[in-house]
Enzyme design. Structure first.
Site, short mmCIF file in Angstrom:
data_model
loop_
_atom_site.label_atom_id
_atom_site.label_comp_id
_atom_site.label_asym_id
_atom_site.label_seq_id
_atom_site.Cartn_x
_atom_site.Cartn_y
_atom_site.Cartn_z
N ASP A 71 53.15 33.32 39.70
CA ASP A 71 52.63 34.67 39.41
C ASP A 71 51.37 35.00 40.22
O ASP A 71 50.77 36.05 40.02
CB ASP A 71 52.30 34.81 37.92
CG ASP A 71 53.50 35.27 37.09
OD1 ASP A 71 54.41 35.90 37.67
OD2 ASP A 71 53.51 35.01 35.87
N ARG A 96 49.45 30.23 34.03
CA ARG A 96 48.69 30.96 35.06
C ARG A 96 47.23 30.52 35.17
O ARG A 96 46.50 31.03 36.04
CB ARG A 96 48.73 32.48 34.76
CG ARG A 96 50.13 33.08 34.81
CD ARG A 96 50.08 34.61 34.90
NE ARG A 96 49.52 35.04 36.18
CZ ARG A 96 49.22 36.31 36.48
NH1 ARG A 96 49.42 37.26 35.60
NH2 ARG A 96 48.71 36.61 37.66
N HIS A 174 49.47 45.06 29.95
CA HIS A 174 48.18 45.09 30.64
C HIS A 174 47.75 46.55 30.76
O HIS A 174 48.60 47.43 30.98
CB HIS A 174 48.30 44.55 32.08
CG HIS A 174 48.11 43.07 32.24
ND1 HIS A 174 48.79 42.35 33.20
CD2 HIS A 174 47.29 42.19 31.61
CE1 HIS A 174 48.41 41.07 33.14
NE2 HIS A 174 47.51 40.95 32.19
N CYS A 268 49.17 45.50 40.35
CA CYS A 268 49.11 44.08 39.99
C CYS A 268 48.91 43.20 41.23
O CYS A 268 48.31 42.13 41.15
CB CYS A 268 50.41 43.64 39.33
SG CYS A 268 50.78 44.50 37.81
#
Ligand code: ARG
Length: 275
Positions: A71, A96, A174, A268
């Site tokens: 990610d 992550r 998010h 992102c």
């Protein structure tokens, strides 16, 4: 429609290529581990995004991808910087967590003032900055990833008022999937992603906001990067592009179909470095 001309401001960004991008765990509702990612296409789409930002006159730093961190392409989550101070990230999911170290290393070698966090927060995934709104204001999301205690921590580190907004829809986990800064003072958002009280807060603070609907948000049309004039957003989000054009901005569409498989799009993949 008549608008004062929307003026771009040159930006500095940080991106990380999807060299090791896969969907091998699922930590948001968009991720489906049974559908393979097209790695070649993902990289090609990312390069077009990087070149689009460069062609608009912005500087793009590139962070090396790390094997085992699929990610990491979502570079926005690694930190949040305001006026030369960096508030580091601390990821909610163990998968992550090592990404935060790679970002910290980047800022260290660049000589930034870096504050390590006590509380869980996912950088620009849940923080946005409006330099000309109320003298400089941070918007912060919570409900799925970032701990609300991190909002107070960010305020202490950055010395800017932080307004907490509660996210209520797991599809928009998010802040940057539900709201974006369009320029130094204005935002666009999908009201339904926020609690009723947070919707009132946003309506009070931003009477001129561009409102998006659920379809715009599902096309990742709010997961955009704007320089104040050009708004880079996912190709799927054509209706959102029309709304932005009607508000005087210039939509620039890029296809990020592969990054959507991980639950992200333009914003992102792009961290802004605010020196
Ligand atoms: N798969 C990543 C996650 O769920 C996607 C992150 C998207 N990044 C963002 N800034 N919204 O954490």
């Amino acid at each position: 429609m008549n608008h004062t001309e929307r003026l771009p401001r040159n930006r500095t960004y940080l991106m990380c290529p999807p060299k090791h991008f896969t969907v091998e765990y699922a930590i948001n509702p968009w991720m489906d581990t049974t559908v393979p990612v097209d790695a070649v296409l993902a990289l090609k789409q990312w390069e077009i995004l990087r070149d689009t930002l460069g062609d608009l006159g912005h500087q793009v730093h590139v962070l090396d991808a790390v094997a085992g961190l699929p990610d990491m392409v979502y570079a926005a989550n690694g930190a949040f910087s305001v006026d030369g101070t960096v508030y580091g990230a601390r990821f909610r999911h163990a998968e992550r967590s090592a990404e935060a170290d790679a970002h910290r290393e980047f800022y260290a070698t660049q000589g930034w003032s870096f504050a390590g966090p006590q509380h869980i927060n996912e950088g620009e995934g849940d923080f946005a900055y409006l330099p000309a709104a109320y003298g400089g204001m941070v918007l912060a999301g919570y409900g799925f990833r970032t701990d609300p205690a991190a909002h107070a921590e960010a305020q202490e580190v950055l010395g800017r008022p932080v307004v907490s907004l509660r996210l209520v829809d797991p599809a928009f986990y998010h802040l940057d999937t539900a709201l974006a800064a369009l320029d130094d003072r204005n935002v666009t958002y999908y009201p339904g992603a926020f609690s009723a009280a947070s919707q009132r807060v946003l309506a009070q603070l931003f009477p001129d906001a561009v409102h998006a609907d659920r379809a715009d948000a599902e096309a990742f049309g709010l997961n955009l990067v704007s320089d104040g004039r050009h708004v880079i957003l996912n190709t799927e989000a054509m209706a959102m592009g029309d709304k932005l054009r009607a508000a005087g901005y210039l939509p620039v569409h890029v296809d990020l179909s592969e990054l959507k498989r991980g639950g992200g799009s333009v914003k992102c993949a792009v961290a802004e470095l605010r020196g």
